[in-house]
Design a protein around this motif. Structure first.
Motif, short mmCIF file in Angstrom:
data_model
loop_
_atom_site.label_atom_id
_atom_site.label_comp_id
_atom_site.label_asym_id
_atom_site.label_seq_id
_atom_site.Cartn_x
_atom_site.Cartn_y
_atom_site.Cartn_z
N LYS A 183 -20.15 -7.61 12.75
CA LYS A 183 -19.33 -6.40 12.84
C LYS A 183 -18.41 -6.24 11.63
CE LYS A 183 -19.75 -6.23 17.79
NZ LYS A 183 -19.16 -6.72 19.03
N LEU A 184 -17.63 -5.16 11.63
CA LEU A 184 -16.90 -4.76 10.42
C LEU A 184 -15.39 -4.94 10.52
CD1 LEU A 184 -18.80 -1.38 9.79
CD2 LEU A 184 -19.36 -3.66 8.91
N ILE A 199 -22.37 -1.79 7.40
CA ILE A 199 -21.47 -1.20 6.40
C ILE A 199 -22.05 0.12 5.89
CG2 ILE A 199 -20.51 -1.42 4.08
CD1 ILE A 199 -20.30 -4.37 4.38
N TYR A 200 -23.33 0.08 5.50
CA TYR A 200 -23.96 1.30 4.96
C TYR A 200 -23.87 2.44 5.96
CZ TYR A 200 -25.91 -1.26 0.97
OH TYR A 200 -26.06 -1.98 -0.19
N ALA A 225 -21.67 2.83 8.51
CA ALA A 225 -20.30 3.32 8.73
C ALA A 225 -19.83 4.20 7.58
CB ALA A 225 -19.35 2.13 8.92
N LYS A 226 -20.22 3.85 6.36
CA LYS A 226 -19.79 4.63 5.19
C LYS A 226 -20.65 5.86 4.95
CE LYS A 226 -18.80 3.19 1.11
NZ LYS A 226 -17.62 3.20 0.26
N GLY A 227 -21.88 5.85 5.50
CA GLY A 227 -22.83 6.89 5.15
C GLY A 227 -23.29 6.69 3.71
N ARG A 228 -23.40 5.41 3.31
CA ARG A 228 -23.72 5.08 1.91
C ARG A 228 -25.22 4.91 1.73
NH1 ARG A 228 -20.30 1.64 -1.95
NH2 ARG A 228 -21.68 0.35 -3.19
N PRO A 229 -25.77 5.46 0.63
CA PRO A 229 -27.20 5.26 0.37
C PRO A 229 -27.50 3.77 0.24
CG PRO A 229 -26.27 6.88 -1.14
CD PRO A 229 -25.13 6.27 -0.41
N SER A 230 -28.61 3.31 0.82
CA SER A 230 -28.83 1.86 0.93
C SER A 230 -29.26 1.22 -0.39
CB SER A 230 -29.86 1.57 2.01
OG SER A 230 -31.07 2.18 1.64
N ASP A 231 -29.46 2.03 -1.45
CA ASP A 231 -29.79 1.40 -2.74
C ASP A 231 -28.54 1.21 -3.61
OD1 ASP A 231 -29.24 4.01 -3.46
OD2 ASP A 231 -30.94 4.21 -4.81
N ASN A 232 -27.36 1.47 -3.04
CA ASN A 232 -26.12 1.27 -3.80
C ASN A 232 -25.51 -0.07 -3.40
OD1 ASN A 232 -23.89 1.60 -5.34
ND2 ASN A 232 -23.11 3.43 -4.30
N PRO A 233 -25.64 -1.08 -4.27
CA PRO A 233 -25.32 -2.46 -3.87
C PRO A 233 -23.85 -2.73 -3.62
CG PRO A 233 -25.80 -2.34 -6.21
CD PRO A 233 -26.05 -0.98 -5.67
N ALA A 246 -17.94 -6.12 0.54
CA ALA A 246 -16.92 -5.11 0.84
C ALA A 246 -16.90 -4.00 -0.20
CB ALA A 246 -15.54 -5.75 0.95
N PRO A 247 -17.54 -2.88 0.11
CA PRO A 247 -17.35 -1.71 -0.74
C PRO A 247 -16.00 -1.08 -0.42
CG PRO A 247 -18.78 -1.15 1.08
CD PRO A 247 -18.44 -2.62 1.23
N SER A 248 -15.59 -0.17 -1.27
CA SER A 248 -14.33 0.53 -1.00
C SER A 248 -14.40 1.20 0.37
CB SER A 248 -14.07 1.55 -2.10
OG SER A 248 -15.20 2.38 -2.28
N ALA A 249 -13.27 1.14 1.10
CA ALA A 249 -13.27 1.62 2.49
C ALA A 249 -13.01 3.12 2.57
CB ALA A 249 -12.23 0.85 3.30
N ASN A 250 -14.01 3.88 2.12
CA ASN A 250 -13.95 5.34 2.22
C ASN A 250 -15.32 5.81 2.66
OD1 ASN A 250 -14.33 4.34 -0.80
ND2 ASN A 250 -15.62 6.13 -0.51
N LEU A 251 -15.37 6.96 3.32
CA LEU A 251 -16.68 7.54 3.61
C LEU A 251 -17.33 7.82 2.27
CD1 LEU A 251 -15.68 9.95 6.52
CD2 LEU A 251 -16.84 7.73 6.70
N SER A 252 -18.65 7.64 2.20
CA SER A 252 -19.37 7.79 0.94
C SER A 252 -19.05 9.14 0.30
CB SER A 252 -20.87 7.67 1.22
OG SER A 252 -21.57 7.60 0.04
#
Ligand code: TXA
Ligand code: MG
Length: 341
Positions: A26-27, A51-52, A54-62, A140-146
């Motif tokens: 979990k996060l 994480i991806y 929750a952020k709505g982050r594209p999964s190729d962004n490491p 841990a990417p930055s904690a913002n929606l993508s």
């Protein structure tokens, strides 16, 4: 999901809870010296996928692996150049992320399918203590929606993630306010992929070699850092960067105001210029204090959302010292839109 918000003085008595949360894929959102990060076990593909999601982050962004002990870099990086070692010794813990060839233990999910891995040791007591007592590196990417500005205050992470993560640790506002410098040290010459508080000049001084700055390349297709190709830092209103003298910008904005009755304009500027504009302004702090300006930058962008702004105007801050990483963020927030005055 109910999000638990923990004050930093409650960290110790909640160690077990945080550890169990991380072990359960979990996060946990935590502060670093740069911005808040949304963390999970970097060696656990399920956790990383969360994480991806929750952020709505594209999964190729490491993602960046956060470690709490310099030597741990050897567990995840396959080759470490001696100049990279120098950088580690000088700048860690601190806002410098290094990219190495990865060892097999780091899952592809964490590195967006790449054979390289980004690693840093944050300079923040809360972050270091969480990494230590969970016993795993935290992705841990930055904690913002993508796509949105990064989070530098508790309010920002609550706005974006309340109900979407298990735990948020409140560390107040983050000291630097800009994400770490990202430097690829997996091949020579080293390449700067994202500018941050540690500058190109500081790096070159330590390694006594030139590095290549690829951070301002607006490239489509195959890019060195996948993060470069996505929109970033965008508030809801449209951002424009003004190039030219500040007084020319003042004239432009004040003249335009009357023609734009139905559009809400906000100028983000140094406090010394605030009074010159006839429209509402948000102050970044004093033009004599770049640390203060960097610290306030993402908060200013986020405030424009609260104020329901249509047009956001900012004059070019130049390229000296922290102005360089600040403009790197702002030009992306503006989608490269520039008005010359
Ligand atoms: O200050 C920071 O670095 C913050 C705090 C939380 O530590 N984290 C952060 O993470 O900014 P994120 O995911 O928002 O930005 C990481 C950047 C992205 O642009 C990503 O594409 C790049 O680093 N990156 C990560 N791993 C990479 C790799 N293996 N190769 C190239 N670029 C990589
Ligand atoms: Mg980010």
């Amino acid at each position: 999901m109910k999000t638990i918000i923990l004050k930093k003085d409650k960290l110790k008595i909640n160690q077990k809870l945080i550890k169990e949360t991380i072990n359960a894929s979990k996060l946990v959102i935590f502060p670093t010296e740069t911005v808040y990060g949304i963390g999970a076990n970097a060696l656990d593909p399920v956790a990383v996928k969360n994480i991806y999601k929750a952020k709505g982050r594209p999964s190729d962004n490491p993602l960046i692996l956060h470690i709490a002990c310099k030597n741990d870099v050897n567990k995840y990086a396959r080759v470490i150049d001696e100049k990279a070692l120098l950088l580690i010794n000088i700048f860690w813990p601190g806002p410098l992320t290094l990219i190495f060839k990865k060892k097999a233990i780091v899952p592809k999910e964490t590195t967006g399918g790449l054979n390289s891995v980004a690693i840093r040791m944050p300079d923040n007591k809360i972050a270091l203590s969480i990494i230590k007592f969970t016993g795993v590196p935290l992705a841990a990417p930055s904690a913002n929606l993508s796509g949105k500005p990064s989070s530098t205050k508790l309010k920002h992470v609550i706005d974006d993630f309340n109900g979407k993560v298990n735990i948020i640790v409140d560390g107040g506002s983050t000291r630097i306010g800009l994400e770490s410098t990202v430097l690829d040290v997996s091949a020579k010459p080293f390449t700067l992929l994202r500018p941050g508080a540690i500058s190109q000049a500081q790096i070159e001084k330590v390694i006594k070699e030139k590095i290549i700055d690829k951070s301002n390349q607006k490239i489509l297709g195959k890019v060195k850092s996948p993060g470069m190709k996505y929109t970033h830092y965008k508030p809801k209103g449209e951002v424009f960067i003004f190039e030219g003298k500040v007084n020319q910008m003042v004239k432009y904005v004040n003249d335009q105001k009357s023609n734009y009755d139905n559009k809400k304009i906000i100028v983000i500027c140094e406090k010394e210029y605030s009074k010159l504009f006839k429209v509402k302004t948000i102050s970044l702090g004093s033009k004599l204090d770049q640390n203060e300006m960097a610290h306030n930058l993402f908060d200013a962008l986020r405030k424009t959302d609260e104020l329901k702004t249509d047009l956001i105007y900012i004059h070019h801050l130049g390229s000296k010292n922290l102005a360089y990483p600040m403009m790197n963020r702002l030009i992306k927030a503006a989608g490269y839109k520039v008005i010359k005055v």
